[in-house]
Design an enzyme around this catalytic site. Structure first.
Site, PDB file in Angstrom:
ATOM      1  N   ARG A 223       8.593   8.456   6.110  1.00 21.18           N
ATOM      2  CA  ARG A 223       7.496   9.429   5.589  1.00 21.18           C
ATOM      3  C   ARG A 223       8.101  10.259   4.647  1.00 21.18           C
ATOM      4  NH1 ARG A 223       4.091   6.568   7.301  1.00 21.18           N
ATOM      5  NH2 ARG A 223       2.326   7.073   8.767  1.00 21.18           N
ATOM      6  N   HIS A 271       3.795   2.720  -0.657  1.00 15.21           N
ATOM      7  CA  HIS A 271       3.572   2.788   0.832  1.00 15.21           C
ATOM      8  C   HIS A 271       3.041   1.479   1.100  1.00 15.21           C
ATOM      9  CE1 HIS A 271       2.367   5.391   4.139  1.00 15.21           C
ATOM     10  NE2 HIS A 271       2.565   4.062   4.662  1.00 15.21           N
TER      11      HIS A 271
END
Ligand code: NDP
Ligand code: OXD
Length: 308
Positions: A223, A271
């Site tokens: 993250r 991502h």
């Protein structure tokens, strides 16, 4: 039995609903928004703030991904509702491919050759010694362990770091805050693969990045908020770090004006290092729903106090 599916993209909601309905023929599976006031189960990816306002989810909330940081910080998340995360479901293999690709690029000095190409320079660089090219994986869970296994074939020294002690063949496993400086001090490439929790938020700041050996490379597939953007840029610009491969960001999509975009020593992907495979994941979730309906326990239930 009712199962509600909530996803920011309507086409994804529809695909999820169809994949779950196919595997749960006795259930009513519907995409949100809808007029139900209750459902036994919800399957969610980034639900909007108002999601829990009109519907009571009785049995469990299934994350449509491995990371649950967004779900746990949802303002409406009911206190006692079990949250269940995705365990692998085809993500480990993708993560291993991605990390091996990036590690090999750095080991083969590809970022420097790319700069030489931009400068039209023809120069052979000294090969790096494999035995001193240690790869550290911060987060040795379901995905970290698969990345380590995939990297084993290349013969690099492998280090793993987790919150609690782990044993993985061929990997020197460390844990606990006292071991962190020693771990970081040896990582020629550091792969971040731990969840975003209050403990890991901003952990990779200037102080921790300075613990890496000079010229190290950071790969963040966990993250974005694990690292402090400004400190990372300063570490790269100051020559402390050689560069970074970033798949995840504090704000996603990465804003167009963010300095990461144009940086010559930062590689960006949106991502995608391990995307949720809907069929594999629906299979896993449907299996867990069936087990819960039979009164059996399931794996992957999130410990809310730990944050993952
Ligand atoms: P797991 O829960 O299986 O593993 C998490 C690992 O991180 C465990 O080894 C855990 O330690 C370790 N960890 C947790 N907190 C800390 C801490 N404070 N210090 C050190 N280690 C810590 O998760 P997964 O492997 O399935 O997924 C990891 C993360 O990857 C997800 O949370 C998600 O954020 C990210 N992800 C990113 C994707 C992408 O496309 N970029 C796709 C999928 C996931 P312990 O073993 O002691 O519990
Ligand atoms: C996940 C992700 O957590 O896609 O599954 O990041």
């Amino acid at each position: 039995m009712r199962v509600v599916v909530v996803h920011p993209q309507p086409d994804a909601s529809a695909r999820w609903s169809a994949a779950l309905a196919e595997r749960l023929p006795d259930a009513q599976v519907r995409p949100w928004p809808l007029d139900w006031q209750d459902a036994e189960f919800a399957v969610a990816w980034n639900p909007p703030d108002e999601f829990f306002d009109g519907i009571r989810v009785a049995r469990a909330l299934f994350s449509a991904g491995a990371g649950v940081d967004r779900l746990l910080s949802h303002p409406g998340l009911p206190a006692g509702l079990p949250v269940v995360r995705v365990e692998d479901a085809g993500m480990g293999r993708q993560m291993a491919d991605y990390c091996c690709q990036e590690v090999l690029r750095v080991f083969r000095r590809q970022p420097e050759y790319e700069q030489q190409q931009r400068d039209r320079v023809w120069r052979e660089l000294e090969p790096l010694p494999r035995a001193r090219f240690a790869i550290g994986i911060f987060g040795m869970g379901v995905l970290g362990e698969q990345v380590a296994r995939a990297l084993r074939v290349f013969g690099f020294p492998l280090l793993g770091y987790s919150r609690t002690p782990r044993k993985v063949e061929g990997v020197e496993c460390l844990s606990g805050p006292d071991a962190l400086p020693h771990f970081l001090g040896r990582c020629r490439v550091l792969i971040l693969l731990a969840p975003l929790t209050p403990e890991t938020d901003g952990l990779f700041d200037a102080r921790r990045l300075a613990m890496l050996p000079p010229g190290a490379w950071l790969i963040n597939v966990a993250r974005g908020a694990l690292a402090v953007d400004r400190d990372l840029l300063e570490a790269i610009d100051g020559g402390r770090l050689a560069g970074a491969t970033l798949d995840v960001f504090r704000t996603e999509p990465l804003p167009a004006e963010h300095p990461f975009w144009g940086h010559p020593r930062i590689r960006i992907t949106p991502h995608v290092s391990a995307v949720t495979l809907i069929d594999e994941t629906a299979e896993q979730i449907a299996g867990k729903i069936r087990r819960m309906q039979r009164g059996e326990t399931v794996t992957g239930v999130v410990d809310r106090t730990r944050g993952y």
